[in-house]
Design a protein around this motif. Structure first.
Motif, PDB file in Angstrom:
ATOM      1  N   VAL A   1     -13.271 -74.233  41.243  1.00  0.00           N
ATOM      2  CA  VAL A   1     -14.608 -73.990  41.776  1.00  0.00           C
ATOM      3  C   VAL A   1     -14.446 -73.953  43.294  1.00  0.00           C
ATOM      4  O   VAL A   1     -14.049 -74.948  43.910  1.00  0.00           O
ATOM      5  N   PHE A   2     -14.724 -72.801  43.891  1.00  0.00           N
ATOM      6  CA  PHE A   2     -14.532 -72.609  45.330  1.00  0.00           C
ATOM      7  C   PHE A   2     -15.883 -72.630  46.020  1.00  0.00           C
ATOM      8  O   PHE A   2     -16.774 -71.830  45.722  1.00  0.00           O
ATOM      9  N   VAL A   3     -16.074 -73.576  46.951  1.00  0.00           N
ATOM     10  CA  VAL A   3     -17.349 -73.754  47.630  1.00  0.00           C
ATOM     11  C   VAL A   3     -17.166 -73.472  49.120  1.00  0.00           C
ATOM     12  O   VAL A   3     -16.241 -73.978  49.752  1.00  0.00           O
ATOM     13  N   GLN A   4     -18.055 -72.649  49.667  1.00  0.00           N
ATOM     14  CA  GLN A   4     -18.037 -72.373  51.109  1.00  0.00           C
ATOM     15  C   GLN A   4     -19.447 -72.574  51.657  1.00  0.00           C
ATOM     16  O   GLN A   4     -20.433 -72.167  51.048  1.00  0.00           O
ATOM     17  N   HIS A   5     -19.528 -73.224  52.804  1.00  0.00           N
ATOM     18  CA  HIS A   5     -20.821 -73.555  53.402  1.00  0.00           C
ATOM     19  C   HIS A   5     -20.943 -72.837  54.735  1.00  0.00           C
ATOM     20  O   HIS A   5     -20.259 -73.180  55.704  1.00  0.00           O
ATOM     21  N   SER A   6     -21.804 -71.829  54.771  1.00  0.00           N
ATOM     22  CA  SER A   6     -22.032 -71.053  55.993  1.00  0.00           C
ATOM     23  C   SER A   6     -23.122 -70.030  55.699  1.00  0.00           C
ATOM     24  O   SER A   6     -23.733 -70.041  54.627  1.00  0.00           O
ATOM     25  N   GLU A   7     -23.366 -69.124  56.637  1.00  0.00           N
ATOM     26  CA  GLU A   7     -24.326 -68.053  56.395  1.00  0.00           C
ATOM     27  C   GLU A   7     -23.731 -67.062  55.399  1.00  0.00           C
ATOM     28  O   GLU A   7     -22.520 -66.804  55.418  1.00  0.00           O
ATOM     29  N   PRO A   8     -24.546 -66.488  54.519  1.00  0.00           N
ATOM     30  CA  PRO A   8     -24.050 -65.641  53.431  1.00  0.00           C
ATOM     31  C   PRO A   8     -23.091 -64.529  53.847  1.00  0.00           C
ATOM     32  O   PRO A   8     -22.112 -64.251  53.142  1.00  0.00           O
ATOM     33  N   CYS A   9     -23.337 -63.895  54.984  1.00  0.00           N
ATOM     34  CA  CYS A   9     -22.501 -62.757  55.352  1.00  0.00           C
ATOM     35  C   CYS A   9     -21.168 -63.159  55.954  1.00  0.00           C
ATOM     36  O   CYS A   9     -20.368 -62.291  56.360  1.00  0.00           O
ATOM     37  N   THR A  10     -20.900 -64.463  56.023  1.00  0.00           N
ATOM     38  CA  THR A  10     -19.568 -64.930  56.413  1.00  0.00           C
ATOM     39  C   THR A  10     -18.764 -65.365  55.191  1.00  0.00           C
ATOM     40  O   THR A  10     -17.594 -65.736  55.331  1.00  0.00           O
ATOM     41  N   TRP A  11     -19.392 -65.331  53.998  1.00  0.00           N
ATOM     42  CA  TRP A  11     -18.684 -65.719  52.782  1.00  0.00           C
ATOM     43  C   TRP A  11     -17.583 -64.717  52.460  1.00  0.00           C
ATOM     44  O   TRP A  11     -17.705 -63.523  52.732  1.00  0.00           O
ATOM     45  N   ARG A  12     -16.521 -65.205  51.868  1.00  0.00           N
ATOM     46  CA  ARG A  12     -15.386 -64.357  51.520  1.00  0.00           C
ATOM     47  C   ARG A  12     -15.737 -63.379  50.406  1.00  0.00           C
ATOM     48  O   ARG A  12     -16.538 -63.679  49.521  1.00  0.00           O
ATOM     49  N   ARG A  13     -15.086 -62.239  50.467  1.00  0.00           N
ATOM     50  CA  ARG A  13     -15.261 -61.223  49.422  1.00  0.00           C
ATOM     51  C   ARG A  13     -14.148 -61.365  48.394  1.00  0.00           C
ATOM     52  O   ARG A  13     -12.976 -61.431  48.749  1.00  0.00           O
ATOM     53  N   PHE A  14     -14.514 -61.397  47.130  1.00  0.00           N
ATOM     54  CA  PHE A  14     -13.545 -61.417  46.035  1.00  0.00           C
ATOM     55  C   PHE A  14     -13.895 -60.292  45.063  1.00  0.00           C
ATOM     56  O   PHE A  14     -15.069 -60.115  44.725  1.00  0.00           O
ATOM     57  N   GLY A  15     -12.901 -59.555  44.628  1.00  0.00           N
ATOM     58  CA  GLY A  15     -13.153 -58.534  43.625  1.00  0.00           C
ATOM     59  C   GLY A  15     -13.546 -59.159  42.301  1.00  0.00           C
ATOM     60  O   GLY A  15     -13.069 -60.247  41.947  1.00  0.00           O
ATOM     61  N   GLU A  16     -14.443 -58.508  41.562  1.00  0.00           N
ATOM     62  CA  GLU A  16     -14.953 -59.069  40.308  1.00  0.00           C
ATOM     63  C   GLU A  16     -13.829 -59.413  39.338  1.00  0.00           C
ATOM     64  O   GLU A  16     -13.844 -60.440  38.692  1.00  0.00           O
ATOM     65  N   ALA A  17     -12.858 -58.527  39.203  1.00  0.00           N
ATOM     66  CA  ALA A  17     -11.773 -58.741  38.241  1.00  0.00           C
ATOM     67  C   ALA A  17     -10.459 -59.070  38.930  1.00  0.00           C
ATOM     68  O   ALA A  17      -9.399 -58.987  38.320  1.00  0.00           O
ATOM     69  N   SER A  18     -10.521 -59.430  40.184  1.00  0.00           N
ATOM     70  CA  SER A  18      -9.309 -59.691  40.947  1.00  0.00           C
ATOM     71  C   SER A  18      -8.659 -60.996  40.509  1.00  0.00           C
ATOM     72  O   SER A  18      -9.342 -61.991  40.275  1.00  0.00           O
ATOM     73  N   PRO A  19      -7.319 -61.003  40.378  1.00  0.00           N
ATOM     74  CA  PRO A  19      -6.616 -62.253  40.028  1.00  0.00           C
ATOM     75  C   PRO A  19      -6.726 -63.305  41.128  1.00  0.00           C
ATOM     76  O   PRO A  19      -6.428 -64.477  40.899  1.00  0.00           O
ATOM     77  N   SER A  20      -7.172 -62.893  42.313  1.00  0.00           N
ATOM     78  CA  SER A  20      -7.329 -63.838  43.413  1.00  0.00           C
ATOM     79  C   SER A  20      -8.718 -64.454  43.462  1.00  0.00           C
ATOM     80  O   SER A  20      -9.027 -65.215  44.364  1.00  0.00           O
ATOM     81  N   ARG A  21      -9.568 -64.105  42.472  1.00  0.00           N
ATOM     82  CA  ARG A  21     -10.925 -64.641  42.443  1.00  0.00           C
ATOM     83  C   ARG A  21     -10.950 -65.979  41.713  1.00  0.00           C
ATOM     84  O   ARG A  21     -10.476 -66.079  40.571  1.00  0.00           O
ATOM     85  N   PRO A  22     -11.498 -67.030  42.321  1.00  0.00           N
ATOM     86  CA  PRO A  22     -11.619 -68.318  41.633  1.00  0.00           C
ATOM     87  C   PRO A  22     -12.519 -68.209  40.407  1.00  0.00           C
ATOM     88  O   PRO A  22     -13.284 -67.257  40.248  1.00  0.00           O
ATOM     89  N   LYS A  23     -12.449 -69.224  39.557  1.00  0.00           N
ATOM     90  CA  LYS A  23     -13.263 -69.239  38.341  1.00  0.00           C
ATOM     91  C   LYS A  23     -14.740 -69.166  38.682  1.00  0.00           C
ATOM     92  O   LYS A  23     -15.502 -68.418  38.064  1.00  0.00           O
ATOM     93  N   VAL A  24     -15.175 -69.957  39.661  1.00  0.00           N
ATOM     94  CA  VAL A  24     -16.556 -69.933  40.123  1.00  0.00           C
ATOM     95  C   VAL A  24     -16.547 -69.916  41.654  1.00  0.00           C
ATOM     96  O   VAL A  24     -15.896 -70.752  42.282  1.00  0.00           O
ATOM     97  N   VAL A  25     -17.270 -68.959  42.226  1.00  0.00           N
ATOM     98  CA  VAL A  25     -17.392 -68.864  43.678  1.00  0.00           C
ATOM     99  C   VAL A  25     -18.801 -69.277  44.064  1.00  0.00           C
ATOM    100  O   VAL A  25     -19.790 -68.710  43.577  1.00  0.00           O
ATOM    101  N   VAL A  26     -18.908 -70.276  44.931  1.00  0.00           N
ATOM    102  CA  VAL A  26     -20.195 -70.829  45.328  1.00  0.00           C
ATOM    103  C   VAL A  26     -20.403 -70.608  46.824  1.00  0.00           C
ATOM    104  O   VAL A  26     -19.491 -70.826  47.631  1.00  0.00           O
ATOM    105  N   GLY A  27     -21.603 -70.191  47.186  1.00  0.00           N
ATOM    106  CA  GLY A  27     -21.987 -70.107  48.589  1.00  0.00           C
ATOM    107  C   GLY A  27     -23.120 -71.077  48.843  1.00  0.00           C
ATOM    108  O   GLY A  27     -24.170 -71.004  48.184  1.00  0.00           O
ATOM    109  N   ARG A  28     -22.918 -72.013  49.753  1.00  0.00           N
ATOM    110  CA  ARG A  28     -23.955 -72.995  50.080  1.00  0.00           C
ATOM    111  C   ARG A  28     -24.534 -72.648  51.440  1.00  0.00           C
ATOM    112  O   ARG A  28     -23.799 -72.451  52.411  1.00  0.00           O
TER     113      ARG A  28
END
Length: 299
Positions: free
Chosen positions: A60-87
């Motif tokens: 579960v990857f959590v990042q706390h900042s403004e939404p447009c600074t959140w990292r981009r992950f491809g939907e089916a990318s092997p580099s995408r965590p199981k759950v991506v959270v933006g706080r």
């Protein structure tokens, strides 16, 4: 939320900055240890150029900042965590359309309150994607003293003794405590609405009222202007901005009274200054608890 999630998910990875030793010293031993581990885990992943696919599949990857600074992950990318959270959070009642678009980068959007959840949903973010995650507080430690029942008198007396023996206590004044004590805790920046607070307070009470507004605050490094809060109060008191005039006319000014423009002519404001770390004058947990317990109203 790091403390709450610790041990409840397979692997939590939090995009965190540095927590200084002075900041960690104000937390409980458990909270301090968990935050240290979170920071070490983040640094370790960065040191080896990223997490493995196996790690990400249970992270579960959590990042706390403004939404447009959140990292981009491809939907089916092997580099995408199981759950991506933006706080994130905002003081505005309307969310910028670019934020709505950027919220698509994450699986879940965490906001502090149900009010925020409604604001983001009204802007177009799917309601089922938004979760209200309240700010954490140690309810066992920060026990309010006001309003205790007779049955709680013994516990209340013990609390009073504990407060009196606290580390870093607020310096007590020999003067009699005011009949009404208001408290506000915030960083001194425009988005926190300190001007709205002062305008309303100065319009509702006079210098003759037995009342005080205590401000636990500090000026962050990015704010333009003087770092001295008292100087800022004097400057605002002397100004005749439209919001202050409107607040005055709706309050004491409704009876035709002239609006005071000197700090000495206005209801009392006490400043408890200090930054986020102990080197900046931050208060200990015990001192903050005393500050809260001495207030009648939190504003």
């Amino acid at each position: 939320f790091i403390v709450s999630l610790s041990g409840k998910v397979d692997n939590i990875l939090v995009e965190v900055g540095d927590c200084s030793p002075s900041t960690l010293s104000h937390l409980s031993n458990e909270e301090s240890a968990i935050l240290k581990r979170a920071k070490e885990a983040w640094d370790e992943v960065n040191a080896r150029g990223g997490a493995s696919a196996e790690e990400l599949a249970r992270t579960v990857f959590v990042q706390h900042s403004e939404p447009c600074t959140w990292r981009r992950f491809g939907e089916a990318s092997p580099s995408r965590p199981k759950v991506v959270v933006g706080r994130t959070m905002t003081e505005r009642a309307v969310v910028d359309p670019t934020w709505v678009e950027c919220c698509k980068r994450v699986d879940e959007v965490w906001v502090p309150t149900e009010w925020h959840r409604g604001v983001f949903a009204a802007a177009g973010v799917p309601l089922e994607q938004i979760y209200a995650m309240p700010e954490a507080i140690d309810c066992d430690f920060f026990q309010p003293r006001a309003g205790a029942t007779h049955a709680e008198a013994t516990t209340e007396e013990q609390h009073s003794k504990e407060f009196s023996k606290s580390e870093d206590p607020i310096e007590e004044s020999s003067e009699q405590a005011p009949r009404l004590a208001l408290l506000s805790v915030f960083k001194w920046e425009h988005r926190k609405g300190w001007d709205v607070l002062l305008d309303a307070y100065w319009a509702a009470f006079s210098a003759h009222d037995d009342v005080v507004l205590r401000l636990r605050t500090f000026v962050p490094s990015w704010e333009v202007g003087p770092s001295n809060i008292t100087l800022r109060l004097e400057q605002h008191a002397s100004m005749l901005g439209p919001n202050r005039i409107a607040a005055w006319r709706a309050g004491l000014g409704a009876a035709g009274a002239l609006m005071p423009r000197k700090l000495s002519q206005l209801p009392a404001v006490e400043v408890v200054e200090g930054g986020q770390g102990s080197q900046d004058g931050a208060l200990s947990r015990h001192a903050m608890r005393q500050l809260y317990s001495d207030a009648d109203v939190f504003v």
